[in-house]
Design a protein around this motif. Structure first.
Motif, PDB file in Angstrom:
ATOM      1  N   GLY A 150       0.818  -1.209   0.000  1.00 11.53           N
ATOM      2  CA  GLY A 150       0.000   0.000   0.000  1.00 11.53           C
ATOM      3  C   GLY A 150       0.845   1.250   0.000  1.00 11.53           C
ATOM      4  N   LEU A 151       0.184   2.380  -0.238  1.00  9.83           N
ATOM      5  CA  LEU A 151       0.823   3.692  -0.280  1.00  9.83           C
ATOM      6  C   LEU A 151      -0.144   4.714   0.302  1.00  9.83           C
ATOM      7  N   VAL A 152       0.345   5.494   1.267  1.00  9.04           N
ATOM      8  CA  VAL A 152      -0.465   6.549   1.872  1.00  9.04           C
ATOM      9  C   VAL A 152       0.349   7.836   1.821  1.00  9.04           C
ATOM     10  N   ARG A 153      -0.256   8.868   1.256  1.00 13.17           N
ATOM     11  CA  ARG A 153       0.425  10.146   1.094  1.00 13.17           C
ATOM     12  C   ARG A 153      -0.052  11.151   2.136  1.00 13.17           C
ATOM     13  N   PRO A 154       0.696  12.229   2.336  1.00 11.90           N
ATOM     14  CA  PRO A 154       0.227  13.280   3.242  1.00 11.90           C
ATOM     15  C   PRO A 154      -1.117  13.838   2.782  1.00 11.90           C
ATOM     16  N   GLY A 155      -2.010  14.031   3.727  1.00 13.07           N
ATOM     17  CA  GLY A 155      -3.340  14.518   3.405  1.00 13.07           C
ATOM     18  C   GLY A 155      -4.349  13.419   3.172  1.00 13.07           C
ATOM     19  N   GLU A 156      -3.924  12.162   3.219  1.00 15.22           N
ATOM     20  CA  GLU A 156      -4.828  11.034   2.986  1.00 15.22           C
ATOM     21  C   GLU A 156      -5.074  10.279   4.283  1.00 15.22           C
ATOM     22  N   MET A 157      -6.239   9.646   4.335  1.00 22.95           N
ATOM     23  CA  MET A 157      -6.600   8.802   5.456  1.00 22.95           C
ATOM     24  C   MET A 157      -6.928   7.404   4.926  1.00 22.95           C
ATOM     25  N   LEU A 158      -6.140   6.437   5.370  1.00 24.44           N
ATOM     26  CA  LEU A 158      -6.319   5.038   4.966  1.00 24.44           C
ATOM     27  C   LEU A 158      -6.995   4.281   6.089  1.00 24.44           C
ATOM     28  N   ALA A 159      -8.034   3.525   5.770  1.00 22.68           N
ATOM     29  CA  ALA A 159      -8.726   2.689   6.742  1.00 22.68           C
ATOM     30  C   ALA A 159      -8.479   1.227   6.402  1.00 22.68           C
ATOM     31  N   MET A 160      -8.038   0.457   7.382  1.00 22.86           N
ATOM     32  CA  MET A 160      -7.863  -0.983   7.217  1.00 22.86           C
ATOM     33  C   MET A 160      -9.104  -1.686   7.740  1.00 22.86           C
ATOM     34  N   LYS A 417      -4.257 -10.427  -9.512  1.00 23.85           N
ATOM     35  CA  LYS A 417      -4.287 -10.278 -10.965  1.00 23.85           C
ATOM     36  C   LYS A 417      -4.632  -8.854 -11.392  1.00 23.85           C
ATOM     37  N   ASN A 418      -5.566  -8.217 -10.704  1.00 22.26           N
ATOM     38  CA  ASN A 418      -6.096  -6.938 -11.172  1.00 22.26           C
ATOM     39  C   ASN A 418      -5.502  -5.712 -10.469  1.00 22.26           C
ATOM     40  N   LEU A 419      -5.323  -5.786  -9.162  1.00 22.16           N
ATOM     41  CA  LEU A 419      -4.930  -4.595  -8.405  1.00 22.16           C
ATOM     42  C   LEU A 419      -3.451  -4.550  -8.055  1.00 22.16           C
ATOM     43  N   ALA A 420      -2.876  -5.703  -7.709  1.00 25.02           N
ATOM     44  CA  ALA A 420      -1.489  -5.715  -7.250  1.00 25.02           C
ATOM     45  C   ALA A 420      -0.519  -5.139  -8.278  1.00 25.02           C
ATOM     46  N   PRO A 421      -0.624  -5.491  -9.583  1.00 29.34           N
ATOM     47  CA  PRO A 421       0.332  -4.920 -10.552  1.00 29.34           C
ATOM     48  C   PRO A 421       0.248  -3.394 -10.639  1.00 29.34           C
ATOM     49  N   SER A 422      -0.966  -2.856 -10.680  1.00 26.46           N
ATOM     50  CA  SER A 422      -1.098  -1.393 -10.775  1.00 26.46           C
ATOM     51  C   SER A 422      -0.602  -0.717  -9.505  1.00 26.46           C
ATOM     52  N   GLU A 426       2.363   2.046  -9.193  1.00 24.07           N
ATOM     53  CA  GLU A 426       2.211   3.320  -8.496  1.00 24.07           C
ATOM     54  C   GLU A 426       3.340   3.528  -7.493  1.00 24.07           C
ATOM     55  N   LEU A 427       3.707   2.468  -6.774  1.00 17.10           N
ATOM     56  CA  LEU A 427       4.816   2.579  -5.830  1.00 17.10           C
ATOM     57  C   LEU A 427       6.112   2.942  -6.544  1.00 17.10           C
ATOM     58  N   LEU A 428       6.338   2.312  -7.697  1.00 17.26           N
ATOM     59  CA  LEU A 428       7.559   2.589  -8.458  1.00 17.26           C
ATOM     60  C   LEU A 428       7.582   4.036  -8.941  1.00 17.26           C
ATOM     61  N   SER A 429       6.458   4.532  -9.420  1.00 13.31           N
ATOM     62  CA  SER A 429       6.413   5.910  -9.893  1.00 13.31           C
ATOM     63  C   SER A 429       6.615   6.892  -8.749  1.00 13.31           C
ATOM     64  N   TRP A 430       6.099   6.560  -7.570  1.00 15.00           N
ATOM     65  CA  TRP A 430       6.308   7.440  -6.429  1.00 15.00           C
ATOM     66  C   TRP A 430       7.745   7.390  -5.946  1.00 15.00           C
ATOM     67  N   ASP A 431       8.427   6.245  -6.110  1.00 14.50           N
ATOM     68  CA  ASP A 431       9.849   6.178  -5.799  1.00 14.50           C
ATOM     69  C   ASP A 431      10.627   7.176  -6.652  1.00 14.50           C
ATOM     70  N   GLN A 432      10.314   7.185  -7.952  1.00 15.22           N
ATOM     71  CA  GLN A 432      11.004   8.104  -8.845  1.00 15.22           C
ATOM     72  C   GLN A 432      10.635   9.554  -8.513  1.00 15.22           C
ATOM     73  N   HIS A 433       9.350   9.785  -8.200  1.00 16.69           N
ATOM     74  CA  HIS A 433       8.894  11.138  -7.878  1.00 16.69           C
ATOM     75  C   HIS A 433       9.562  11.655  -6.608  1.00 16.69           C
ATOM     76  N   SER A 434       9.600  10.809  -5.555  1.00 19.41           N
ATOM     77  CA  SER A 434      10.190  11.256  -4.292  1.00 19.41           C
ATOM     78  C   SER A 434      11.687  11.465  -4.430  1.00 19.41           C
ATOM     79  N   SER A 435      12.352  10.672  -5.287  1.00 17.70           N
ATOM     80  CA  SER A 435      13.791  10.850  -5.488  1.00 17.70           C
ATOM     81  C   SER A 435      14.084  12.197  -6.135  1.00 17.70           C
ATOM     82  N   SER A 436      13.318  12.526  -7.179  1.00 23.55           N
ATOM     83  CA  SER A 436      13.537  13.809  -7.845  1.00 23.55           C
ATOM     84  C   SER A 436      13.164  14.968  -6.933  1.00 23.55           C
ATOM     85  N   LEU A 437      12.097  14.795  -6.137  1.00 20.94           N
ATOM     86  CA  LEU A 437      11.681  15.845  -5.213  1.00 20.94           C
ATOM     87  C   LEU A 437      12.738  16.080  -4.146  1.00 20.94           C
ATOM     88  N   THR A 438      13.307  14.985  -3.630  1.00 24.17           N
ATOM     89  CA  THR A 438      14.363  15.112  -2.625  1.00 24.17           C
ATOM     90  C   THR A 438      15.554  15.863  -3.186  1.00 24.17           C
TER      91      THR A 438
END
Length: 732
Positions: A150-160, A417-422, A426-438
């Motif tokens: 999973g991924l939770v960003r600032p401003g988001e609320m995740l419920a388990m 099959k449906n959700l895990a790959p996407s 998303e995690l990979l794209s956020w890795d790249q985004h956070s690296s450039s932001l840092t």
């Protein structure tokens, strides 16, 4: 750079921004105030008519709820902006801590798993890691959670969500860095592993509210502010912070009410939960994790709690919570949900898209119902006819027509099959985004948004040792004032002292055996009494100590010393009262000097006895075991004290040197009598007191050695107690 997710459907106005749909609603609000409109989601294009009907029939969520926050909006925390683009906000009227920019936390967890070893031969009981069973069999492993991402960003609320035993609390504890044992997978905070710096910016609210029952709401928050907020703030500023948090959480009306507990009536369950949340909000956490904050509450109270959490999230925090069975309006307030079934994830994504996802798999409720109820039914394997689901018949045949297991396995396979790959994309794209932001942030300013992974850049503790000691001592005295000088305890001591004085009323030296018996009674009564009080100390305070130590509120040494000093009033005043009454009624030597020395010996013995109780409680951490061992130990010291048995066999005589009752009794005799004292014996003849058999056996000399032995015990037992706490879970 990947653009931040469009969150315009949240329908919130933060800081008076005009680019959000309902900006006009905040036109007349003061700068820095958040108005959460909390309309229900409008993204229904994935839902079939029946699912749409049940979702749209839910009531709106917390309309016109306000939450003051001068903090920047989540996009401002993630995307760098020029000064002209920053929202203009006023921090007047807010405390200094809340005025500081948040250090946002992007929480990512990938393929998280946790297993425990169980003893299959013992009805599935849990075993210690690496240990074999009594019969020598190898324990089997039980999967608690497996492959959760999973991924939770600032401003988001995740419920388990998930049924009982699905692994929600285990996963939440792992995300908080508090799960014992090995957690597999990857959990990162802004791309960094868990560290002391992350820990200080993480708020964790457990399911059980661990609070001192006899402190008021204001005292609870004020002491937390003094311990957790940095010493660079004055006492008045920390008090202001506590007042601000109390106002935001709606606790003003009960500010002077005690917390209460199982045996003490206090504030309501919802108010108690808000106090627990307030203790964590005090430090302005970047990451807030809560374990079932609405359990046992009515729907209105639960709504207020979740509205509070949503306001905290909209202030730029990352909020993760477990929740057992939310109402429909609570369900629509969550940005994301993570649905667990037997430790496996069957859905992870936006709450507004959950019903559409399951309807695409063929799981459609036949009647309008709470979406959370429907999802929990699916997690339990309860769903419409499996034969209507594509491939459902084949799955049922594979699981011997067990529809519950078939549904669960079908949902797990569909998720993989449906959700895990996407989600991994998303995690990979956020890795790249956070690296450039840092890279941009570090290039622009090293203090803009520091990484949380570098623990060495900050002090380990928010306050000094001395300040922690002062606050903990004050809190201990306030919390224990009800038991230290309770009417029942005072009545107990006074009644025993009066009974003792009447039994030995004006005893004479000629009745030397009676006086010797009175002195021995002094030693044993004030050996038993403080020992059995002290043995309960650490086992009863362990939950609070573990909670506060995990939050790094104070050093263990400052807590220990404050606890020892805080016990002195009760431990010293009551014995003084007892000896003052019984000494003069009992007819002992009428000398002020002898009385004072007798009192000092009793007080010294009380402190040693208390040390033994503290050591037993800290080592065993079990009230029942501690009380049992204390009884055996005290009876042993009693028999070896030199009063009942004067001619102890040589192979048992060594016991007296470990008995504090022996040294206390010997010192009392040495203080009361001297070598020159005499008494009337036999036919009116005068005999030396030192020659009386009971006194001659003990001796009236070597007082310095006796004091030294008690001093070693006084220090030694407390060192043992401290070492036991240091090696126990309270030190983690």
């Amino acid at each position: 750079m990947m653009a931040p997710e469009d969150r315009s459907d949240e329908r919130a106005v933060i800081g008076g921004s005009s680019n959000l749909p309902v900006a006009a609603a905040a036109a007349n609000k003061p700068p820095g105030e958040v108005r959460i409109v909390c309309d229900e989601p409008h993204d229904y294009h994935h839902h079939p008519p029946s699912a749409l009907a049940l979702v749209s029939s839910s009531p709106p969520r917390c309309l016109n709820t306000t939450f003051n926050s001068p903090l920047p909006t989540p996009p401002a925390l993630i995307e760098p902006r020029s000064p002209s683009q920053q929202p203009q906000q006023s921090c007047s009227g807010h405390s200094l801590v809340l005025s500081r920019p948040l250090r946002p936390v992007i929480l990512k967890f990938e393929d998280v798993g946790y297993k425990v070893k169980v003893d299959s031969s013992n009805n599935g009981g849990f075993c210690l890691p690496g240990k074999s069973t009594i019969l020598g069999s190898t324990p089997a492993e039980k999967t608690i959670i497996e492959g959760v991402t999973g991924l939770v960003r600032p401003g988001e609320m995740l419920a388990m969500l998930g049924p009982s035993g699905s692994g929600k609390t285990t996963l939440l504890t792992a995300l908080a860095g508090r799960q014992q044992g090995k957690v597999s997978g990857s959990i990162t905070y802004n791309g960094q592993p868990f560290s002391a710096s992350v820990k200080r910016r993480t708020g964790f609210v457990s399911q059980d509210d661990v609070l001192y029952p006899h402190l008021t709401v204001m005292e609870t928050l004020f002491f937390s502010a003094l311990l957790r907020l940095p010493s660079t703030l004055s006492r008045e500023q920390r008090m202001e912070q506590a007042e601000h948090v109390m106002q935001e959480l709606g606790l003003n009306k009960c500010r002077n009410s005690i917390i209460g507990g199982a045996l003490v009536r206090g504030i309501s369950g919802g108010e108690r939960k808000r106090v627990s949340i307030g203790q964590e909000v005090l430090i302005n956490p970047s990451l807030l994790l809560l374990d079932e904050p609405t359990s046992g509450m009515d729907s209105t109270t639960a709504l207020r709690i979740v509205c509070t959490l949503q306001g905290l999230a909209r202030g730029g925090r990352t909020v993760v919570t477990t929740i057992h069975q939310p109402s429909s309006r609570l369900f629509h307030m969550f940005d994301k949900i993570l649905l667990l079934s037997e430790g496996h994830c069957i859905y992870s994504g936006k709450a507004s898209e959950a019903m559409g996802y399951f309807s695409s798999l063929g799981f459609v409720p036949s009647v309008a119902m709470n979406p959370a109820d429907f999802l929990l039914d699916l997690a339990n394997g309860v769903a419409p006819d499996l034969g209507t689901i594509p491939g459902g018949i084949n799955v049922m045949e594979k699981y011997d027509n067990n529809s519950n297991s078939a549904i669960k396995q079908s949902l797990i396979l569909s998720y993989n099959k449906n959700l895990a790959p996407s989600l991994r994309t998303e995690l990979l794209s956020w890795d790249q985004h956070s690296s450039s932001l840092t890279h941009i942030k570090q290039k622009k300013s090293t203090e803009d948004i520091p990484h949380l992974g570098h623990a060495g850049t900050e002090k380990q503790w928010s306050t000094s040792w001395w300040e922690q000691f002062r606050v903990l001592l004050t809190r201990s005295l306030k919390e224990r004032r009800h038991e230290s000088f309770s009417g029942l305890k005072i009545l107990q001591v006074v009644s025993v002292s009066i009974l003792c004085g009447l039994m030995w009323w004006h005893s004479k030296v000629s009745n030397l055996q009676d006086q010797v018996g009175l002195l021995f009674f002094f030693s044993i009564f004030w050996g038993f009494f403080p020992l059995f009080n002290a043995v309960f100390t650490f086992p009863q305070e362990t939950p609070m100590l573990v909670k506060e130590r995990r939050s790094r509120m104070y050093r263990l040494s400052s807590y220990f010393v404050a606890r020892m000093v805080g016990d002195l009033p009760m431990e010293l005043i009551l014995p003084t009262l007892f000896v003052t009454i019984s000494y003069w009624m009992g007819g002992l030597r009428p000398s002020v000097q002898t009385f004072v020395l007798t009192l000092l010996v009793i007080l010294f013995s009380v402190l040693v006895s208390q040390g033994i109780g503290l050591a037993l409680g800290a080592v065993l951490m079990d009230v029942k075991q501690g009380a049992t061992l204390a009884s055996v130990l005290m009876l042993t010291f009693l028999l070896a004290g030199g009063y009942y048995v004067q001619h102890i066999p040589f192979f048992m005589s060594w016991l007296k040197y470990f008995s504090f009752s022996y040294y206390c009794y010997k010192l009392l005799l040495g203080v009361q009598y001297s070598e020159q004292d005499s008494y009337v014996c036999g036919d009116g003849a005068l005999c030396r007191v030192a020659d009386y058999p009971a006194i001659k056996h003990m001796g009236l000399d070597h007082k310095g050695f006796d004091v030294a032995a008690l001093t070693v015990m006084l220090v030694g037992y407390r060192l043992i107690a401290y070492a036991a706490l240091r090696m126990g879970k309270a030190a983690r």
